[in-house]
Every structure is written in C-alpha cells, then in structure tokens.
Write a protein that holds these residues in place. Structure first.
Motif, short mmCIF file in Angstrom:
data_model
loop_
_atom_site.label_atom_id
_atom_site.label_comp_id
_atom_site.label_asym_id
_atom_site.label_seq_id
_atom_site.Cartn_x
_atom_site.Cartn_y
_atom_site.Cartn_z
N VAL A 115 43.41 56.22 120.68
CA VAL A 115 43.44 56.98 119.44
C VAL A 115 41.99 57.29 119.10
O VAL A 115 41.09 56.51 119.44
N SER A 116 41.75 58.43 118.51
CA SER A 116 40.39 58.81 118.11
C SER A 116 40.39 59.07 116.61
O SER A 116 41.35 59.62 116.07
N CYS A 117 39.30 58.68 115.96
CA CYS A 117 39.26 58.73 114.51
C CYS A 117 37.86 59.17 114.07
O CYS A 117 36.86 58.62 114.54
N PHE A 118 37.80 60.15 113.17
CA PHE A 118 36.51 60.60 112.65
C PHE A 118 35.92 59.57 111.71
O PHE A 118 36.65 58.87 111.00
N ASN A 119 34.58 59.49 111.69
CA ASN A 119 33.89 58.47 110.89
C ASN A 119 34.22 58.54 109.40
O ASN A 119 34.19 57.52 108.73
N GLN A 120 34.58 59.71 108.86
CA GLN A 120 34.89 59.79 107.42
C GLN A 120 36.31 59.33 107.10
O GLN A 120 36.67 59.17 105.95
N ASN A 121 37.14 59.12 108.14
CA ASN A 121 38.54 58.74 107.94
C ASN A 121 38.64 57.22 107.81
O ASN A 121 39.02 56.51 108.73
N VAL A 122 38.29 56.73 106.63
CA VAL A 122 38.22 55.29 106.38
C VAL A 122 39.59 54.63 106.59
O VAL A 122 39.68 53.55 107.18
N ALA A 123 40.66 55.26 106.13
CA ALA A 123 41.99 54.66 106.28
C ALA A 123 42.30 54.40 107.76
O ALA A 123 42.77 53.33 108.13
N GLY A 124 42.02 55.38 108.61
CA GLY A 124 42.26 55.22 110.04
C GLY A 124 41.35 54.17 110.65
O GLY A 124 41.80 53.33 111.44
N LEU A 125 40.08 54.18 110.27
CA LEU A 125 39.13 53.22 110.83
C LEU A 125 39.49 51.78 110.46
O LEU A 125 39.19 50.85 111.21
N LEU A 126 40.12 51.60 109.31
CA LEU A 126 40.54 50.26 108.91
C LEU A 126 41.88 49.87 109.54
O LEU A 126 42.12 48.69 109.81
N LEU A 127 42.75 50.85 109.77
CA LEU A 127 44.07 50.56 110.32
C LEU A 127 44.04 50.23 111.81
O LEU A 127 44.62 49.22 112.24
N TYR A 128 43.44 51.08 112.61
CA TYR A 128 43.57 50.95 114.06
C TYR A 128 43.12 49.59 114.61
O TYR A 128 43.83 48.99 115.43
N PRO A 129 41.98 49.04 114.17
CA PRO A 129 41.59 47.71 114.67
C PRO A 129 42.60 46.61 114.29
O PRO A 129 42.81 45.67 115.05
N LYS A 130 43.26 46.75 113.14
CA LYS A 130 44.29 45.77 112.75
C LYS A 130 45.45 45.77 113.74
O LYS A 130 46.17 44.77 113.86
N LEU A 131 45.66 46.88 114.42
CA LEU A 131 46.74 47.00 115.40
C LEU A 131 46.25 46.66 116.81
O LEU A 131 47.01 46.81 117.77
N GLY A 132 45.00 46.22 116.93
CA GLY A 132 44.48 45.80 118.23
C GLY A 132 43.60 46.80 118.94
O GLY A 132 43.05 46.50 120.01
N PHE A 133 43.43 48.00 118.39
CA PHE A 133 42.57 49.00 119.02
C PHE A 133 41.11 48.59 118.92
O PHE A 133 40.67 48.12 117.86
N GLN A 134 40.37 48.79 120.02
CA GLN A 134 38.94 48.47 120.05
C GLN A 134 38.15 49.74 120.37
O GLN A 134 38.51 50.47 121.29
N PRO A 135 37.06 49.99 119.65
CA PRO A 135 36.23 51.16 119.96
C PRO A 135 35.62 51.06 121.36
O PRO A 135 35.25 49.97 121.79
N TYR A 136 35.56 52.19 122.08
CA TYR A 136 34.92 52.19 123.39
C TYR A 136 33.95 53.35 123.58
O TYR A 136 33.17 53.35 124.52
N ALA A 137 33.97 54.33 122.69
CA ALA A 137 33.03 55.45 122.82
C ALA A 137 32.92 56.16 121.47
O ALA A 137 33.84 56.12 120.66
N VAL A 138 31.76 56.79 121.27
CA VAL A 138 31.53 57.62 120.08
C VAL A 138 31.05 58.97 120.57
O VAL A 138 30.15 59.06 121.40
N GLU A 139 31.69 60.01 120.07
CA GLU A 139 31.38 61.38 120.48
C GLU A 139 30.88 62.17 119.27
O GLU A 139 31.48 62.12 118.21
#
Length: 161
Positions: A115-139
């Motif tokens: 899943v990819s999430c823009f830096n301003q999308n705070v709701a997404g940035l807080l949700l995805y790691p709770k579900l186990g997603f880990q960042p691997y790249a920034v574009e």
C-alpha cells in the motif's frame, strides 16, 4: 455496528464520488483524478483494477478500495482507499483493508501486499502500520499545486500475518 463488505455495484458509484471532501483528499485516493470525483473517473479506475470492494456500516456504503496490481503468487497492491466522512474513526478503513489483505493472500495467493500513502495522509500513515505494514521506500511526487510530497510505500509479507 455491523460491518460487511461486497463487490462494488453501479449504485455505489455516485455515493463513493461524494466521499473525497477536498482536492487533497481526492489526491490521496486517486492522484490522477480531477476534483470533484465524477462517476466516469471512478468507473474508469474500476475497469482497470481488480477486486473493487465496498465496506458497509449499518447497510450504508462507508468505504471503498481495490487492487491496482494483482499478481498470482506475487504482489497485490491496494489502492483507491477512501472512507466516507461520516464513518471515519469508526474502524471501517481498518475492516476494509483487512478484507483486501485476505483477498490478496487467499484469492490471489500473493506473497506480499503493498500500500502507498502520501505523507499528508495522517489517517493512512497511522492505520497501515497497525495492520503490520512496514515502510520500504519513499518516492518524491508532486501534488496538484506542484508542491513536493512524499509517497511512502509499505509492504506486508504473507508470513507476517
């Protein structure tokens, strides 16, 4: 609050088009679209994608997501994620992402979900790691106003669930 999910239907299109409340919200959901989201823009995205799904809260369409990439045994990438303004903060986004993860691993036998999430999308940035997603790249990307934004790519390997 009973949550259910089902494939998107024609009758849902207009409802989903009302979910993005601003140009910025639409950019998070669908960077190529022009605000306001129109049924034709959404239908075009659905036609090019897989497993377009809605979550319902008390029988009302409350969220939408799909896969923009789906490879059997490979990677499924979740996109076009949006939650209705009235349903935000009520677990609907989490529920729908959990369903999409299930589709990726069971239906598509994916090795990982991204899943990819823009830096301003705070709701997404807080949700995805709770579900186990880990960042691997920034574009680096540009928003509709030409500002620099970061698109954070996250993954959930099959063996992490």
């Amino acid at each position: 609050m009973p949550l259910t999910h089902r494939p998107v239907a024609e009758k849902d299109i207009q409802v989903i088009c009302g979910f993005p409340q601003s140009e910025d919200e639409l950019f998070f959901l669908f960077p190529k679209a022009a605000f306001p989201l129109t049924p034709s823009q959404l239908q075009e995205a659905i036609a090019l994608r897989s497993d377009s799904t809605v979550a319902e809260l008390d029988g009302e369409v409350a969220a939408f997501a799909n896969f923009y990439r789906w490879e059997a045994g490979g990677c499924c990438s979740i996109g076009n994620v949006i939650v209705s303004p009235v349903a935000r903060g009520r677990g609907v986004g989490r529920y729908l992402i959990e369903q999409m993860i299930g589709f990726a691993f069971s239906k598509h036998q994916a090795a990982e979900v991204t899943v990819s999430c823009f830096n301003q999308n705070v709701a997404g940035l807080l949700l995805y790691p709770k579900l186990g997603f880990q960042p691997y790249a920034v574009e680096e990307r540009q928003d509709k106003k030409g500002n620099r934004v970061a698109l954070i790519h996250m993954r959930l390997p099959r063996n992490a669930t």
